[in-house]
Design a protein around this motif. Structure first.
Motif, PDB file in Angstrom:
ATOM      1  N   ILE A  33      36.539  46.685  47.210  1.00 11.10           N
ATOM      2  CA  ILE A  33      37.321  47.147  46.094  1.00 11.10           C
ATOM      3  C   ILE A  33      38.636  46.311  46.222  1.00 11.10           C
ATOM      4  CG2 ILE A  33      38.744  49.352  45.353  1.00 11.10           C
ATOM      5  CD1 ILE A  33      36.296  51.019  46.730  1.00 11.10           C
ATOM      6  N   LEU A  34      39.017  46.053  45.161  1.00  3.99           N
ATOM      7  CA  LEU A  34      40.259  45.231  44.728  1.00  3.99           C
ATOM      8  C   LEU A  34      41.161  46.395  43.808  1.00  3.99           C
ATOM      9  CD1 LEU A  34      37.817  42.518  43.952  1.00  3.99           C
ATOM     10  CD2 LEU A  34      39.945  41.702  44.945  1.00  3.99           C
ATOM     11  N   SER A  35      42.124  46.416  44.258  1.00  6.12           N
ATOM     12  CA  SER A  35      43.117  47.617  43.484  1.00  6.12           C
ATOM     13  C   SER A  35      44.470  46.930  43.412  1.00  6.12           C
ATOM     14  CB  SER A  35      43.173  48.808  44.150  1.00  6.12           C
ATOM     15  OG  SER A  35      43.777  48.936  45.365  1.00  6.12           O
ATOM     16  N   GLY A  36      45.257  47.463  42.283  1.00  6.82           N
ATOM     17  CA  GLY A  36      46.678  46.893  42.326  1.00  6.82           C
ATOM     18  C   GLY A  36      47.021  47.614  40.970  1.00  6.82           C
ATOM     19  N   VAL A  37      48.267  46.987  40.582  1.00  7.25           N
ATOM     20  CA  VAL A  37      48.906  47.250  39.111  1.00  7.25           C
ATOM     21  C   VAL A  37      48.702  46.256  38.201  1.00  7.25           C
ATOM     22  CG1 VAL A  37      51.058  47.652  38.212  1.00  7.25           C
ATOM     23  CG2 VAL A  37      50.252  48.877  40.320  1.00  7.25           C
ATOM     24  N   GLY A  38      48.485  46.536  36.984  1.00  7.42           N
ATOM     25  CA  GLY A  38      48.320  45.350  35.961  1.00  7.42           C
ATOM     26  C   GLY A  38      49.540  44.432  36.155  1.00  7.42           C
ATOM     27  N   GLY A  39      48.892  43.121  35.960  1.00  3.12           N
ATOM     28  CA  GLY A  39      49.919  41.896  36.054  1.00  3.12           C
ATOM     29  C   GLY A  39      49.928  41.231  37.680  1.00  3.12           C
ATOM     30  N   GLN A  40      49.370  41.774  38.518  1.00  2.00           N
ATOM     31  CA  GLN A  40      49.621  41.440  39.707  1.00  2.00           C
ATOM     32  C   GLN A  40      48.525  40.340  40.391  1.00  2.00           C
ATOM     33  OE1 GLN A  40      49.481  45.236  42.209  1.00  2.00           O
ATOM     34  NE2 GLN A  40      51.781  44.588  42.582  1.00  2.00           N
ATOM     35  N   GLY A  41      47.429  40.121  39.280  1.00  2.00           N
ATOM     36  CA  GLY A  41      46.443  39.028  39.616  1.00  2.00           C
ATOM     37  C   GLY A  41      45.218  39.811  40.616  1.00  2.00           C
ATOM     38  N   ILE A  42      44.986  41.129  40.179  1.00  2.00           N
ATOM     39  CA  ILE A  42      43.448  41.366  41.057  1.00  2.00           C
ATOM     40  C   ILE A  42      42.451  40.656  40.263  1.00  2.00           C
ATOM     41  CG2 ILE A  42      42.225  43.528  40.959  1.00  2.00           C
ATOM     42  CD1 ILE A  42      44.358  43.284  43.098  1.00  2.00           C
ATOM     43  N   LEU A  43      42.233  40.580  38.979  1.00  2.00           N
ATOM     44  CA  LEU A  43      41.416  40.105  38.387  1.00  2.00           C
ATOM     45  C   LEU A  43      40.929  38.477  38.783  1.00  2.00           C
ATOM     46  CD1 LEU A  43      41.126  42.116  35.000  1.00  2.00           C
ATOM     47  CD2 LEU A  43      40.098  42.526  37.113  1.00  2.00           C
ATOM     48  N   SER A  44      42.009  37.757  39.040  1.00  2.00           N
ATOM     49  CA  SER A  44      41.878  36.396  39.269  1.00  2.00           C
ATOM     50  C   SER A  44      41.466  36.660  40.857  1.00  2.00           C
ATOM     51  CB  SER A  44      43.636  35.867  39.349  1.00  2.00           C
ATOM     52  OG  SER A  44      43.867  35.535  38.221  1.00  2.00           O
ATOM     53  N   ILE A  45      41.676  37.434  41.705  1.00  2.00           N
ATOM     54  CA  ILE A  45      41.131  37.293  43.055  1.00  2.00           C
ATOM     55  C   ILE A  45      39.461  37.813  42.752  1.00  2.00           C
ATOM     56  CG2 ILE A  45      40.767  38.693  45.154  1.00  2.00           C
ATOM     57  CD1 ILE A  45      44.145  39.315  44.884  1.00  2.00           C
ATOM     58  N   ALA A  46      39.089  38.799  42.003  1.00  2.00           N
ATOM     59  CA  ALA A  46      37.792  39.057  41.740  1.00  2.00           C
ATOM     60  C   ALA A  46      37.113  37.784  41.056  1.00  2.00           C
ATOM     61  CB  ALA A  46      37.686  40.128  40.828  1.00  2.00           C
ATOM     62  N   THR A  47      37.599  37.053  40.083  1.00  2.00           N
ATOM     63  CA  THR A  47      37.168  35.891  39.548  1.00  2.00           C
ATOM     64  C   THR A  47      36.762  34.833  40.755  1.00  2.00           C
ATOM     65  OG1 THR A  47      38.212  36.142  37.544  1.00  2.00           O
ATOM     66  CG2 THR A  47      37.560  33.915  38.015  1.00  2.00           C
ATOM     67  N   VAL A  48      37.828  34.478  41.831  1.00  2.00           N
ATOM     68  CA  VAL A  48      37.476  33.634  42.847  1.00  2.00           C
ATOM     69  C   VAL A  48      36.551  34.096  43.764  1.00  2.00           C
ATOM     70  CG1 VAL A  48      38.587  32.542  44.909  1.00  2.00           C
ATOM     71  CG2 VAL A  48      40.021  32.519  42.975  1.00  2.00           C
ATOM     72  N   ILE A  49      36.461  35.226  44.215  1.00  2.00           N
ATOM     73  CA  ILE A  49      35.461  35.888  45.239  1.00  2.00           C
ATOM     74  C   ILE A  49      34.080  35.696  44.393  1.00  2.00           C
ATOM     75  CG2 ILE A  49      34.701  37.612  46.331  1.00  2.00           C
ATOM     76  CD1 ILE A  49      37.427  38.610  46.846  1.00  2.00           C
ATOM     77  N   GLY A  50      34.033  36.107  42.870  1.00  2.00           N
ATOM     78  CA  GLY A  50      32.830  35.927  42.273  1.00  2.00           C
ATOM     79  C   GLY A  50      32.385  34.607  42.257  1.00  2.00           C
ATOM     80  N   ASP A  51      33.012  33.640  41.802  1.00  2.00           N
ATOM     81  CA  ASP A  51      32.781  32.132  41.961  1.00  2.00           C
ATOM     82  C   ASP A  51      32.220  31.832  43.131  1.00  2.00           C
ATOM     83  OD1 ASP A  51      32.914  29.451  40.416  1.00  2.00           O
ATOM     84  OD2 ASP A  51      33.886  29.079  42.176  1.00  2.00           O
ATOM     85  N   ALA A  52      32.826  32.203  44.314  1.00  2.00           N
ATOM     86  CA  ALA A  52      32.767  31.612  45.808  1.00  2.00           C
ATOM     87  C   ALA A  52      30.864  32.243  45.998  1.00  2.00           C
ATOM     88  CB  ALA A  52      33.352  32.229  46.752  1.00  2.00           C
ATOM     89  N   ALA A  53      30.870  33.664  45.577  1.00  2.00           N
ATOM     90  CA  ALA A  53      29.631  34.305  45.855  1.00  2.00           C
ATOM     91  C   ALA A  53      28.393  33.371  44.999  1.00  2.00           C
ATOM     92  CB  ALA A  53      29.698  35.647  45.601  1.00  2.00           C
ATOM     93  N   VAL A  54      28.690  33.369  43.928  1.00  2.00           N
ATOM     94  CA  VAL A  54      27.614  32.675  42.853  1.00  2.00           C
ATOM     95  C   VAL A  54      27.328  31.145  43.334  1.00  2.00           C
ATOM     96  CG1 VAL A  54      27.153  31.674  40.740  1.00  2.00           C
ATOM     97  CG2 VAL A  54      28.260  33.987  40.772  1.00  2.00           C
ATOM     98  N   ASN A  55      28.454  30.432  43.814  1.00  2.00           N
ATOM     99  CA  ASN A  55      28.044  29.174  44.352  1.00  2.00           C
ATOM    100  C   ASN A  55      27.439  29.099  45.846  1.00  2.00           C
ATOM    101  OD1 ASN A  55      29.233  27.918  42.158  1.00  2.00           O
ATOM    102  ND2 ASN A  55      31.217  28.081  43.112  1.00  2.00           N
ATOM    103  N   ALA A  56      27.828  30.374  46.530  1.00  2.00           N
ATOM    104  CA  ALA A  56      26.892  30.369  47.761  1.00  2.00           C
ATOM    105  C   ALA A  56      25.466  30.985  47.567  1.00  2.00           C
ATOM    106  CB  ALA A  56      27.577  31.354  48.504  1.00  2.00           C
ATOM    107  N   GLY A  57      25.091  31.051  46.311  1.00  2.00           N
ATOM    108  CA  GLY A  57      23.760  31.572  46.347  1.00  2.00           C
ATOM    109  C   GLY A  57      23.421  33.156  46.306  1.00  2.00           C
ATOM    110  N   LEU A  58      24.795  33.774  46.314  1.00  2.00           N
ATOM    111  CA  LEU A  58      24.503  35.288  46.545  1.00  2.00           C
ATOM    112  C   LEU A  58      24.444  36.027  45.255  1.00  2.00           C
ATOM    113  CD1 LEU A  58      27.241  35.551  49.167  1.00  2.00           C
ATOM    114  CD2 LEU A  58      25.114  35.724  49.671  1.00  2.00           C
TER     115      LEU A  58
END
Length: 187
Positions: free
Chosen positions: A6-31
């Motif tokens: 679960i990623l949480s925070g306040v608007g504008g802090q970059g939570i969705l950028s963290i989600a994008t990085v983790i998601g990209d890593a997962a897809v590239n790892a074949g998960l």
């Protein structure tokens, strides 16, 4: 193997950028990956939450059941507490130590006490680390670096490769800054 975050925070802090990085890593790892997001009043300092489910086998739902999250990763300390019912008994909370003061009488002492009562926490002054190193907009990558050793399904190297992938369109200086921020958090 599965891993729920679960990623949480306040608007504008970059939570969705963290989600994008983790998601990209997962897809590239074949998960397999499922993601659900709540943007709330993100443009006005409101809640932002993203649930990530990663697995080496098919995932049926993007919703995390209570008690299942392996990690709560939060840019704002009080926002992480909102999701504690979803944390597994062996789960980690990785959070910034600096509150986003968008309410009067922020309960800083109560928030600190709540973290001290948890068995697995990493509380880091990510804003200070990012600011002192001339990259205040990369505090979210400092936080991801601090969490990287506890994300059992992805390696730090996979996450760093995804930082390159995600930020490449913004230029090599932005990539380098975010990689340095990640390394600072990891250390």
């Amino acid at each position: 193997m599965k891993y729920d975050i679960i990623l949480s925070g306040v608007g504008g802090q970059g939570i969705l950028s963290i989600a994008t990085v983790i998601g990209d890593a997962a897809v590239n790892a074949g998960l397999y990956l499922k993601q659900a997001e709540v943007h709330g009043m993100s443009q006005r300092g409101g809640e932002v939450e993203s649930g990530l489910r990663l697995s080496d086998s098919a995932i049926c739902s993007d919703l995390l059941p209570k008690g299942s999250a392996d990690m709560i990763l939060s840019m704002e300390p009080m926002e992480a507490l909102r999701y504690l019912p979803f944390l597994s008994k062996d789960g980690y909370v990785v959070t910034s130590s600096t509150p986003y003061r968008n309410i009067p009488d922020y309960p800083e002492d109560a928030v600190r006490a709540a973290y001290e009562a948890l068995p697995h926490t990493v509380v880091t002054d990510i804003e200070k680390i990012a600011g002192e190193n001339g990259m205040p907009k990369s505090a979210n990558m400092v936080l991801l670096g601090a969490a990287a050793r506890h994300i059992g399904i992805l390696t730090p190297e996979q996450l760093k490769q995804s930082i390159e992938n995600v930020f490449l369109r913004k230029g090599p200086q932005v990539v380098d800054m975010n990689l340095r921020a990640f390394d600072l958090g990891f250390r």
